[in-house]
Enzyme design. Structure first.
Site, PDB file in Angstrom:
ATOM      1  N   LYS A  73       0.343  -1.502  -0.113  1.00  0.00           N
ATOM      2  CA  LYS A  73       0.181  -0.150  -0.380  1.00  0.00           C
ATOM      3  C   LYS A  73       0.728   1.582   0.190  1.00  0.00           C
ATOM      4  CE  LYS A  73      -4.498  -1.501   2.001  1.00  0.00           C
ATOM      5  NZ  LYS A  73      -5.867  -0.992   2.221  1.00  0.00           N
TER       6      LYS A  73
ATOM      7  N   LYS B 259      -6.767 -11.891  -8.516  1.00  0.00           N
ATOM      8  CA  LYS B 259      -8.382 -12.123  -7.397  1.00  0.00           C
ATOM      9  C   LYS B 259      -9.699 -10.843  -8.021  1.00  0.00           C
ATOM     10  CE  LYS B 259      -9.174 -11.661  -2.420  1.00  0.00           C
ATOM     11  NZ  LYS B 259      -8.376 -11.198  -1.851  1.00  0.00           N
TER      12      LYS B 259
ATOM     13  N   LYS C 114     -12.942  -5.594  -7.187  1.00  0.00           N
ATOM     14  CA  LYS C 114     -13.631  -4.251  -7.118  1.00  0.00           C
ATOM     15  C   LYS C 114     -12.851  -2.535  -7.721  1.00  0.00           C
ATOM     16  CE  LYS C 114     -13.587  -3.629  -2.160  1.00  0.00           C
ATOM     17  NZ  LYS C 114     -14.225  -3.842  -1.221  1.00  0.00           N
TER      18      LYS C 114
END
Ligand code: TRP
Length: 337
Positions: free
Chosen positions: A121, A203, A206
């Site tokens: 991140k 994976k 969204k």
């Protein structure tokens, strides 16, 4: 979690959380929320919308508020029952932030630096590597330890955080005497990982730029079927589960988890048929599975007062449970609550 029931039969405690970032996908449904619903029958369950975790990346306040309410409504629409489970919004239970600080003081810089999600991140949000992003696992540890959870359903991407939670709890228990139960991961067997429809080696996410790569829980039936029709497969034209057939394997896994059919049954049913027929069947089965969720959601979103009553009551009940642990912790640390 009724007081009386708790005394009579102590069921293992399960806690899980989901971040309210954007709309949930079929992956969140099959891999997480649907299991939450099943687990409510056999465990004492607590489920939360992890909105404090979402603040570790920059959020538009209006969008975040909407996403929190939507996430809460979606989990109810999926069948999480506020009468059976503690169902709450993390930020409305102040004990999470309170315990998180104390746990941060018992977590080492080195430990947090090794978290792969932090590394990922901070690479992705290089302009905002804030302290919250770094101490995120201490907050997650607080979420879990406040409720003395036995089991924590999480995806593989969170298992490192869960391991750290155990380390923090072990350290705290060692320093101050037994305070926290050590939680274990709970990894559901089937359908744990739903892959992208556009690139079945990744994976389903969204945040994918390609709208056809994911199905959302609230997609309309026509959209669902259309997206499955476009799913990337292979050129072999036979519906069977095999290495190298990532696209078909993913569709079979999805189909199996919504219909309950085994891979052998699916292979048998679609023997001699083309991918078009199979994709149509998967799309229709998924649309059908999500139909009640979509309908419940519409009803819930129209009833603001009911939704608010649920999350307010949920926060109050959760706070009551969390406070018992926090009280112990304060005492052991030499603080006065
Ligand atoms: N960090 C988890 C995620 O991003 C969400 C989460 C927050 C969570 N607190 C939790 C999951 C406690 C399990 C238990 O997926």
């Amino acid at each position: 979690m009724h007081e009386v029931q708790e005394k009579k039969e102590k069921k293992p405690i399960i806690l899980s959380g989901i971040q309210p970032t954007g709309i949930f996908t079929l992956g969140n449904y099959i891999g997480a929320i649907r299991n939450w619903v099943q687990l409510q029958e056999d465990y004492d369950t607590a489920y939360m919308i992890a909105d404090l975790h979402a603040l570790t990346v920059r959020q538009d306040p209006k969008v975040l508020r909407e996403n929190i309410l939507r996430a809460y409504a979606v989990i109810l629409a999926c069948g999480v029952d506020p009468e059976k489970s503690l169902t709450f919004i993390q930020s409305q239970v102040p004990e999470h932030a309170q315990l998180s600080w104390i746990l941060s003081c018992n977590t080492q810089f080195g430990e947090l630096s090794r978290m792969t999600q932090f590394k990922d991140k901070s690479a992705k949000h290089a302009d905002n590597i804030n302290a919250g992003l770094f101490t995120y696992p201490s907050l997650m540890a607080a979420d879990i330890l406040l409720y003395q959870a036995d089991l924590v359903p999480v995806g593989a991407d969170q298992s490192q955080h869960l391991e750290l939670t155990r380390d923090i709890a072990t350290r705290f228990n060692g320093l101050y005497g037994n305070t926290f139960k050590l939680p274990q991961g709970y990894y559901p067997k089937v359908g744990a990982r739903v892959m992208s429809l556009a690139d079945p080696t990744k994976k389903m996410s969204k945040s994918d730029e390609n709208q056809n790569a994911f199905i959302t829980i609230l997609d309309e039936p026509g959209t669902i079927v259309k997206k499955f029709k476009r799913a990337v497969t292979d050129s072999e034209m036979s519906v069977r589960y095999a290495e190298g057939k990532d696209g078909i394997n993913n569709l079979m896994s999805i189909y199996s988890s919504v219909t309950g059919l085994t891979y052998e049954q699916i292979e048998h049913d679609f023997a001699g048929k083309g991918y078009g027929d199979f994709k149509q069947a998967v799309g229709e089965a998924v649309a059908e599975e999500l139909r009640p969720v979509r309908e419940n959601y519409k009803r819930l979103r129209e009833d603001k007062a009911y939704l608010e009553a649920c999350y307010r009551a949920g926060a109050e009940k959760a706070s009551h449970v969390a406070r018992r642990t926090l009280q112990k912790v304060y005492k052991k640390c030499g603080l006065i609550l």
